[in-house]
Design an enzyme around this catalytic site. Sequence first.
Site, PDB file in Angstrom:
ATOM      1  N   LEU A   1       1.425  15.265  -6.807  1.00  0.00           N
ATOM      2  CA  LEU A   1       1.659  13.846  -6.561  1.00  0.00           C
ATOM      3  C   LEU A   1       0.323  13.135  -6.681  1.00  0.00           C
ATOM      4  CD1 LEU A   1       4.000  13.909  -3.393  1.00  0.00           C
ATOM      5  CD2 LEU A   1       4.683  13.540  -5.773  1.00  0.00           C
ATOM      6  N   ASP A   2       0.334  11.930  -7.246  1.00  0.00           N
ATOM      7  CA  ASP A   2      -0.892  11.148  -7.306  1.00  0.00           C
ATOM      8  C   ASP A   2      -1.455  10.936  -5.906  1.00  0.00           C
ATOM      9  OD1 ASP A   2      -0.563  10.886 -10.046  1.00  0.00           O
ATOM     10  OD2 ASP A   2       0.391   8.924  -9.911  1.00  0.00           O
ATOM     11  N   GLN A   3      -2.744  10.700  -5.837  1.00  0.00           N
ATOM     12  CA  GLN A   3      -3.411  10.518  -4.545  1.00  0.00           C
ATOM     13  C   GLN A   3      -2.729   9.457  -3.694  1.00  0.00           C
ATOM     14  OE1 GLN A   3      -7.596   9.599  -4.820  1.00  0.00           O
ATOM     15  NE2 GLN A   3      -7.841   9.284  -2.620  1.00  0.00           N
TER      16      GLN A   3
END
Length: 329
Positions: A137-139
């Site tokens: 997942l993106d930050q």
Amino acid sequence: MSYYEPLVYTVSPEEEGIQLKTILQSRMQLSRKLLSRLKRTEQGITVNGERKYISVPVHAGDRIEIRMEQEQSEDILPEDIPLDILHEDDHLLIVNKPAGMIVHPTHGHYVHTLANAVVHHWLERGEKVRFRPVHRLDQETSGVLAIAKNPFVHQHISEQMKAQQVLKEYMAVVHGEMEADEGTIDGPIDRDPEQPHYRIVTPDGYPAVTHYRVVERLKGATLVAVRLETGRTHQIRVHMLSIGHPLIGDKMYPAGGGPSLPGKAGIERQALHAYRLGLVHPGTRRYVEFLAELPEDMQRLRAALSGGTGAASIGSPAVDDSKGSGPPD
């Protein structure tokens, strides 16, 4: 030598006489690489407690067990960081990742990651496990994330993902009030040649398909449920931007305008949350779903922009394993 909990398979009457290799590859779905590794392990593959050549025939009622040596991520510094654990067993750890947390240490970010927190959690439990997320997942994206606790589980779920058998559903708040109740975005994605960190929809890109449905129409915005058919980098963010409904709060793919958010309703990151993850559990071979409700910042945003029509409940239990042995249609 220490091993993870064994994975067990019992031979059925219909499988009488077939090769052990066939059970391992076709039924237990071991990759050739993992099978080769297990053959070199002392107790890697046993039938009724005894090591066997994989060419031998098996018989109804035989108990086949595979065992993998325990490992740990020695290059990841354990940190006592709270985790929101949705589910954990001998095979899988499912967490609700907060926005702002990087999944794995990278150059310049060696600490304060999800990996640091998970490694500490396992050490506290006395477990030797290597950190193996099965997806990312993106930050600044929150939500459900699965971590495999041994190589077999990682390989098994990765194969499901390649076969598009894993359900990944997100909740997003996008700019603008969407007209259609649901739709599909089919637009190839690739790097922007002028800005390699960005992704764009381009005819020469990699296939990317996103399905969406309206959950609630808000004031100048829409809460949508998004289901991924493919898993390209930044796919939801790029696809929603391509149809004129970029995510609220997205600094990398911003909108030209948008609703004025009252009070403290502004969100400091893209309004994107991994809400539901469904897969066939490698240990039980049953289809299960894991859910994480909307985080506080997205609930606040939704409340501030409420007052539209078409509201729908998105409440569900954290884990649902009542679906049987297969993924959704």
